[in-house]
Design an enzyme around this catalytic site. Structure first.
Site, PDB file in Angstrom:
ATOM      1  N   HIS A 154       8.951  12.586 -37.245  1.00 23.51           N
ATOM      2  CA  HIS A 154       7.854  12.548 -36.268  1.00 23.51           C
ATOM      3  C   HIS A 154       6.717  13.505 -36.629  1.00 23.51           C
ATOM      4  O   HIS A 154       5.594  13.342 -36.136  1.00 23.51           O
ATOM      5  CB  HIS A 154       8.357  12.912 -34.870  1.00 23.51           C
ATOM      6  N   ASP A 194      16.350   5.608 -37.969  1.00 23.76           N
ATOM      7  CA  ASP A 194      16.376   6.360 -36.719  1.00 23.76           C
ATOM      8  C   ASP A 194      15.908   5.438 -35.588  1.00 23.76           C
ATOM      9  O   ASP A 194      15.060   4.572 -35.794  1.00 23.76           O
ATOM     10  CB  ASP A 194      15.456   7.572 -36.828  1.00 23.76           C
ATOM     11  N   HIS A 196      14.016   5.977 -33.201  1.00 23.74           N
ATOM     12  CA  HIS A 196      12.608   6.199 -32.881  1.00 23.74           C
ATOM     13  C   HIS A 196      11.736   5.909 -34.108  1.00 23.74           C
ATOM     14  O   HIS A 196      12.148   6.150 -35.235  1.00 23.74           O
ATOM     15  CB  HIS A 196      12.377   7.639 -32.423  1.00 23.74           C
ATOM     16  N   ASP A 287      20.722   8.154 -34.057  1.00 20.35           N
ATOM     17  CA  ASP A 287      20.579   8.009 -32.614  1.00 20.35           C
ATOM     18  C   ASP A 287      20.502   6.552 -32.171  1.00 20.35           C
ATOM     19  O   ASP A 287      20.365   6.277 -30.974  1.00 20.35           O
ATOM     20  CB  ASP A 287      19.376   8.782 -32.083  1.00 20.35           C
TER      21      ASP A 287
END
Length: 657
Positions: A154, A194, A196, A287
């Site tokens: 991120h 991931d 996200h 995740d």
């Protein structure tokens, strides 16, 4: 138990008489120094990497790897993708003498905490991925796994966000391409699985055709963290990098092995063959794993092992895994173990692939292929109807993320009912990826015999919207469909009542209605308050299915959220929290009886109400589409004129608690 550094750079003596792949395993306990400033709980915690390291040791696979200690990144390496100011900011964090200064910096960032160990950990995480990637590119190692934190994908050029300080994988990729041309690495495939979107990585290589960036993630039309349009499939790169950015944005949670493997087989693998990378860097967030409190997907260790195995066919197996997210300690440990076994060329753990992808998965895959086929001819052919007809029926598999309860970033941790599954520790017994589970029907048969009144004060006051929770589908103004109840019978009766509870609107946004608050009521009564509610007579089984959907859980559950014992309890006490759910509407309140049938509503807990009252959780007016739905319910229910209904909603939204 040996920690990193004690056997740094050494192969731990395993020999089975056959050629052994040189697998690097990088771990450094010093990365655990990055922690919350006051020791409070946080999903991105030091135990994430500890549990992975300990599991690999206990399983005997660490002893078969080349174990490396951490290596700090150099500023010039970090500045290949980050601004000088950002690097200096992260460097200075640990030199600040007072925690209050660090806390002030963290408060200005998105989902970041800082302490005295944060700088060292960030430098170690980035530098360790660089070191491992360099050794694999040089041929000293065949592949490897960097067990690092804080994560990185991120982090943007000039901003830390989403638990990430430096973009570890991006630093390593840029280093190989720009600082080590002698290694012959001219094309890098970065795969980000991931849950996200890897927004930072995408932006850093947006115009670079040397890097093919592939991200598969929950997107939900831009409502899932990090939110916005960056993760949409139309974002394909720019200039010379056009076509080298591929996003596969899931429309809802609960995607599992069949969905991810379909994306691999019909998007990633064909494109990877065309691109022919020299090395693969894998942003390995776990995740999306089954049971993760933030991800809400259902990928199993088996699924991760198969995805990795398919990637091993490229770049002569030169793969560097770098840990990103993953917040269920059991899941990340088992998933990491499965992946390291693949790197060692063990047989993948056994699992089942008999389930089919979601219908929405095929829709997304087709959209991605159509958008990218101009750049990648392997995506030009349309998928056969015979293939895409192999899908899991919507009424069974989709967990509604269209409820008013789902947050933009899952901050309150929607707890997936799949976390109740007993994941066996031995190989050959992992079947959790099956999305068509055989749910226990005994509780449904019992609760179907019991009627309750469900009292709605929010969007469900409008009958067409409420029927989405019963019969499935999507009403006007909603961005996505509901799965519906297992029992799709319409309500047996409808009436309206007012109750002495305070109506208010809170939270920043919802997945269904966008930016704006959702409706709640104070769990406690107040004779000065009046809330209008539409009351539906449904079965207790159907009431559970509404609860499941409002709290972002799977309706296909072996256990009810609210059984006969809970019903008796709330009738006696007035309200009761649902231990199995950490959603927003996890407090069932009994408002009385009608025809000797209990009237139940669902709202937040009293402790959450106090957080709304104090401002810890924001109060927000509802989104227009959401407010319009409430108005339609009130008007069509004969409670108000349109003008009166709008005034009622405005008053509830503006009046302080």
């Amino acid at each position: 138990m040996a920690m990193s550094g004690e056997s740094s750079g050494k192969n731990c003596g395993y020999s089975d008489g056959k050629s052994q792949r040189k697998v690097g395993l990088l771990y450094d306990e010093k990365m655990c120094k990055h922690d919350t400033p006051d020791g409070e709980d946080h999903p991105e915690c030091p135990d994430r990497i500890r549990i992975i390291w300990e599991t690999l040791q206990l399983a005997g696979v660490a002893q078969r790897c080349v174990v490396l200690g951490g290596s700090k990144a150099e500023d010039k390496q970090l500045q290949l993708v980050h601004t000088k100011d950002h690097v200096n900011l992260v460097k200075s964090i640990s030199t600040k003498k007072k925690d209050i200064r660090r806390n002030k910096i963290a408060s200005q960032l998105n989902s970041i905490y800082l302490n005295g160990g944060s700088s060292e950990a960030a430098y170690l995480a980035a530098g360790s991925v660089v070191e491992l990637a360099e050794k694999v590119a040089e041929g000293e190692l065949d592949c490897g796994f960097a067990i690092v934190r804080p994560p990185g994908h991120h982090a943007e050029a000039d901003e830390a966000m989403g638990f990430c300080l430096f973009n570890n994988v991006a630093v390593a990729a840029s280093y190989l391409l720009n600082e080590r041309p002698d290694l012959g690495v001219k094309k890098i495939l970065i795969v980000d699985w991931d849950v996200h979107h890897g927004n930072g990585t995408q932006k850093m290589f947006w115009k670079d055709p040397r890097v093919l960036f592939f991200s598969v993630h929950r997107h939900e039309y831009g409502s899932f963290y990090p939110a916005g349009d960056d993760g949409y499939y139309n974002m394909v790169g720019e200039g010379p990098g056009e076509g080298f950015n591929i996003n596969v944005p899931w429309e809802q949670g609960r995607c599992g092995d069949p969905d991810y493997l379909a994306a691999w087989d019909h998007i990633l693998i064909p494109v990877a063959k065309e691109f022919n990378p020299d090395i693969i860097l894998l942003s390995a967030g776990f995740d999306a794993a089954i049971g993760d409190p933030l991800g809400g997907c259902r990928v199993t260790p088996y699924g991760y092992s198969i995805m990795l195995k398919k990637l091993m066919e490229f770049a002569q197996g030169k793969i560097v895994m770098a840990l990103e997210g993953g917040y269920n300690l059991d899941s990340i440990a088992k998933s990491s173990l499965a992946c390291v076994k693949v790197l060692l060329e063990d047989e993948p753990i056994q699992g089942s692939s008999k389930a089919y992808p979601f219908e929405s998965t095929w829709r997304v895959i087709q959209a991605v292929r159509k958008r990218l086929c101009a750049y990648w001819p392997s995506l030009a052919d349309e998928l056969s109807w015979k293939l895409i007809d192999q899908k899991t029926p919507t009424p069974i598999i989709i967990v509604s993320s269209s409820s008013d309860s789902e947050t933009e970033d899952d901050t309150h941790g929607i707890v997936d009912q799949m976390s109740k599954l007993n994941i066996e520790k031995q190989e050959g017994t992992l079947n959790e990826n099956d999305q068509v589970d055989t749910a226990s029907t005994s509780w449904r048969a019992d609760l179907a015999k019991v009627d309750v009144w469900y009292a709605s004060y929010g969007s469900n006051m409008w009958k067409p919207r409420f029927l989405c929770y019963i019969q499935g589908g999507q009403a006007e103004g909603m961005k996505k469909a509901c799965v519906g109840s297992m029992d799709k019978s319409p309500p047996k009766g409808i009436m309206w009542e007012t109750f002495p509870h305070r109506l208010f609107f809170g939270r920043e946004s919802t997945a269904t209605w966008g930016v704006g608050g959702a409706a709640f009521t104070n769990p406690l009564t107040n004779i000065n308050d009046q809330t209008h509610m539409c009351i539906y007579r449904i079965t207790l089984e159907q009431f559970n299915d509404v609860l499941f959907q409002e709290n972002g859980l799977n309706v296909d559950s072996d256990f009810p959220l609210f059984d006969l014992a809970a019903l008796q309890l709330v009738e006696n006490k007035g309200s009761g929290s649902l231990e199995a759910s950490n959603g927003w509407y996890n407090n069932v309140v009994c408002l009385g009886k009608e025809l000797n049938i209990p009237i139940l509503t669902m709202t937040c807990t009293l402790s959450t109400f106090e957080k709304f009252k104090s401002g810890e959780i924001p109060l927000r007016p509802p989104a227009k589409a959401y407010a319009d739905t409430l108005v339609r319910g009130l008007v069509e229910g004969g409670r108000f004129s349109e003008e009166e209904a709008e005034s009622y909603i405005d008053n509830a939204a503006s009046k302080p608690l």
